[in-house]
Design a protein around this motif. Structure first.
Motif, short mmCIF file in Angstrom:
data_model
loop_
_atom_site.label_atom_id
_atom_site.label_comp_id
_atom_site.label_asym_id
_atom_site.label_seq_id
_atom_site.Cartn_x
_atom_site.Cartn_y
_atom_site.Cartn_z
N ASP A 48 0.87 -1.18 0.00
CA ASP A 48 0.00 0.00 0.00
C ASP A 48 0.90 1.23 0.00
O ASP A 48 1.35 1.70 1.04
N MET A 49 1.19 1.77 -1.19
CA MET A 49 2.14 2.87 -1.29
C MET A 49 1.62 4.15 -0.66
O MET A 49 2.41 5.04 -0.32
N ASP A 50 0.31 4.26 -0.49
CA ASP A 50 -0.23 5.45 0.19
C ASP A 50 0.16 5.49 1.66
O ASP A 50 0.09 6.54 2.31
N SER A 51 0.58 4.34 2.21
CA SER A 51 0.96 4.28 3.62
C SER A 51 2.45 4.51 3.83
O SER A 51 2.95 4.40 4.95
N LEU A 52 3.17 4.84 2.76
CA LEU A 52 4.62 5.01 2.83
C LEU A 52 4.99 6.06 3.87
O LEU A 52 4.45 7.16 3.88
N GLU A 53 5.93 5.70 4.74
CA GLU A 53 6.32 6.58 5.84
C GLU A 53 7.84 6.53 6.01
O GLU A 53 8.44 5.45 6.10
N LEU A 54 8.48 7.69 6.06
CA LEU A 54 9.93 7.75 6.23
C LEU A 54 10.31 7.20 7.59
O LEU A 54 9.71 7.56 8.61
N ILE A 55 11.31 6.32 7.63
CA ILE A 55 11.79 5.79 8.91
C ILE A 55 12.68 6.84 9.56
O ILE A 55 13.66 7.27 8.97
N PRO A 56 12.35 7.26 10.77
CA PRO A 56 13.16 8.29 11.42
C PRO A 56 14.46 7.73 11.96
O PRO A 56 14.67 6.52 12.01
N GLY A 57 15.33 8.61 12.40
CA GLY A 57 16.60 8.19 12.97
C GLY A 57 17.76 8.71 12.17
O GLY A 57 17.60 9.37 11.14
N ARG A 75 2.53 -0.39 4.72
CA ARG A 75 1.65 -1.52 5.01
C ARG A 75 1.50 -2.43 3.80
O ARG A 75 1.56 -1.99 2.66
N ILE A 76 1.29 -3.70 4.09
CA ILE A 76 0.91 -4.64 3.04
C ILE A 76 -0.59 -4.47 2.77
O ILE A 76 -1.38 -4.26 3.68
N LYS A 77 -0.98 -4.54 1.53
CA LYS A 77 -2.39 -4.40 1.17
C LYS A 77 -3.22 -5.48 1.87
O LYS A 77 -2.84 -6.65 1.87
N GLY A 78 -4.33 -5.07 2.46
CA GLY A 78 -5.22 -6.01 3.13
C GLY A 78 -4.74 -6.42 4.50
O GLY A 78 -5.40 -7.22 5.16
N GLY A 79 -3.61 -5.87 4.96
CA GLY A 79 -3.12 -6.19 6.30
C GLY A 79 -2.63 -4.94 6.99
O GLY A 79 -1.43 -4.64 6.93
N PRO A 80 -3.53 -4.18 7.59
CA PRO A 80 -3.16 -2.85 8.12
C PRO A 80 -2.07 -2.88 9.18
O PRO A 80 -1.41 -1.89 9.41
N GLU A 81 -1.87 -4.02 9.83
CA GLU A 81 -0.83 -4.09 10.86
C GLU A 81 0.42 -4.81 10.37
O GLU A 81 1.33 -5.07 11.16
#
Length: 319
Positions: A48-57, A75-81
Motif C-alpha cells: 500500500d504505497m499510500d501508507s509510505l512513511e519515512l523511517i526516522p533516525g 503496510r501490506i495491502k489487506g493487512g493494516p498491521e
C-alpha cells in the motif's frame, strides 16, 4: 560554441535525498519507474504505497547530508498491521559491493520497533541508478553464484531502477513537479545535450511552483549538480527563480554567483600582474556581451510574467 563545465566527482546523493525524503515524491518516482520495469511492479504489487512513511533516525532524517540513503516502511495491502521496509539506495556509478551494503542496512535499519513478536521488517530494496553505463547488479550476482543456493538468493528483495528508462515526456506531464524535475535532472546529469533538449519543458514545470519552492529547487539543482550541467542550462534555471530574487533579494544562489564573480575578478588581477592586459580586455568585453544578452532574456521573461516596465527598469538599475 557552448562552453562546458569541467566534470567533478561530486556525489548526487544529497540532491536525491533532498527530493525523495518526501514520501509523496518517492511514490511518484516509483510510479514513473514501474511503467517500464515489470520487476518493480511485481515487487510493489502487494504494498500500500499510500501508507509510505519515512523511517526516522540517523539513517534518513538528516536530509541531504546523511551517510546513507532513504528508508521507509509501508503496510501490506489487506493487512493494516503488517509492514514491510522500502529501502532506496542511490548510485550514480557502478559499485560492486552494493548488495553487501544493502544487506547491512537491512539488519541495521529495517527494525519494527513497535512490534511485540517480529522486530524486523521484511525488506524490499530499490537501487536508483543514474550513471553513464548500463548496470544490473542482480544479474551479476546470479551469474557469479548460480547453483550455489537453494530457494531465494538474497535475504531481501532487490530491483534496480535505471533512470534512463523513465520517459522524459512522462516526467514533463507529471503533476508532481518536484519529483519529476528531480528524476529529469538526475537522468541527464551526465548528458548535457539531453538536458538541453528538455530544459524548456523543465523551466515550464518550475514555473508551476510557488516562488519560494521554485527558487529553492532551482538552487539545489545548481549547487548539487551545477558542475555537470551546461552553462546555458544553469542560466536558464537561474532565470526561473522568483521575481523577488530577480529584483535583488539575496539567496544562497546569489551568494554562489557572487563567489564566482569574485573568482573571475581575482583571475583578471593575476592576468594584469602577468602583463596579460589584452586578455583581460577581451574577457571584460565577453562578460559585457554576456550580461547584455542575459538582461534581454530577463526582460523577456519578466514581461511574460506581466511585470510592469517600470519595475523591470528598476531591476536592471540594481547593481
Amino acid at each position: 560554441m557552448t562552453k562546458k563545465r569541467k566534470t567533478l566527482r561530486r556525489k548526487h546523493d544529497p540532491f536525491f535525498r533532498y527530493i525523495y525524503a518526501v514520501p509523496a515524491n518517492t511514490r511518484t518516482l516509483l510510479r514513473l519507474a514501474k511503467r517500464k520495469n515489470p520487476e518493480l511492479r511485481r515487487m510493489l504489487s502487494t504494498v500500500d504505497m499510500d501508507s509510505l512513511e519515512l523511517i526516522p533516525g540517523s539513517f534518513s532524517n538528516v536530509k541531504e547530508w546523511g551517510e546513507s540513503d532513504l528508508a521507509f516502511k509501508a503496510r501490506i495491502k489487506g493487512g493494516p498491521e503488517i509492514f514491510v521496509g522500502i529501502l532506496l539506495e542511490h548510485k550514480s556509478y557502478l559499485k560492486k559491493d552494493v548488495l553487501s551494503q544493502i544487506y547491512r542496512y537491512t539488519f541495521e535499519v529495517m527494525q519494527n520497533k513497535g512490534a511485540t513478536d517480529f522486530g524486523w521488517l521484511p525488506t524490499k530494496a530499490i537501487i536508483i541508478y543514474n550513471g553513464r553505463s548500463d548496470w544490473d547488479p542482480m544479474a551479476e550476482f546470479r551469474t557469479k553464484y548460480r547453483g550455489q543456493f537453494n530457494g531465494r538468493e538474497l535475504p531481501f528483495e532487490c530491483v534496480l531502477v535505471n533512470l534512463a528508462d523513465i520517459s522524459d515526456d512522462a516526467c514533463l506531464r507529471e503533476p508532481n513537479v518536484e519529483a519529476a524535475v528531480g528524476a529529469l535532472v538526475m537522468k541527464h546529469a551526465f548528458d548535457a545535450d539531453g538536458l538541453r533538449s528538455v530544459v524548456s519543458g523543465l523551466t515550464k514545470m518550475l514555473s508551476r511552483l510557488e516562488n519560494g519552492a521554485r527558487a529553492t529547487l532551482a538552487e539545489k539543482i545548481v549547487v548539487y549538480l551545477g558542475e555537470y550541467l551546461d552553462e546555458e542550462v544553469v542560466e536558464e534555471l537561474r532565470m526561473r527563480m522568483s521575481i523577488g530574487q530577480a529584483l535583488g533579494i539575496k539567496t544562497a544562489g546569489d551568494r554562489l554567483r557572487a563567489a564566482e564573480r569574485a573568482a573571475d575578478r581575482r583571475g583578471r588581477k593575476r592576468g594584469l600582474a602577468q602583463g596579460l592586459e589584452q586578455g583581460v580586455k577581451q574577457g571584460a568585453e565577453k562578460e559585457r556581451e554576456r550580461n547584455e544578452a542575459l538582461n534581454l532574456r530577463r526582460v523577456k521573461f519578466l514581461r511574460s510574467q506581466n511585470v510592469p516596465d517600470s519595475v523591470i527598469s528598476a531591476m536592471l538599475a540594481l547593481k
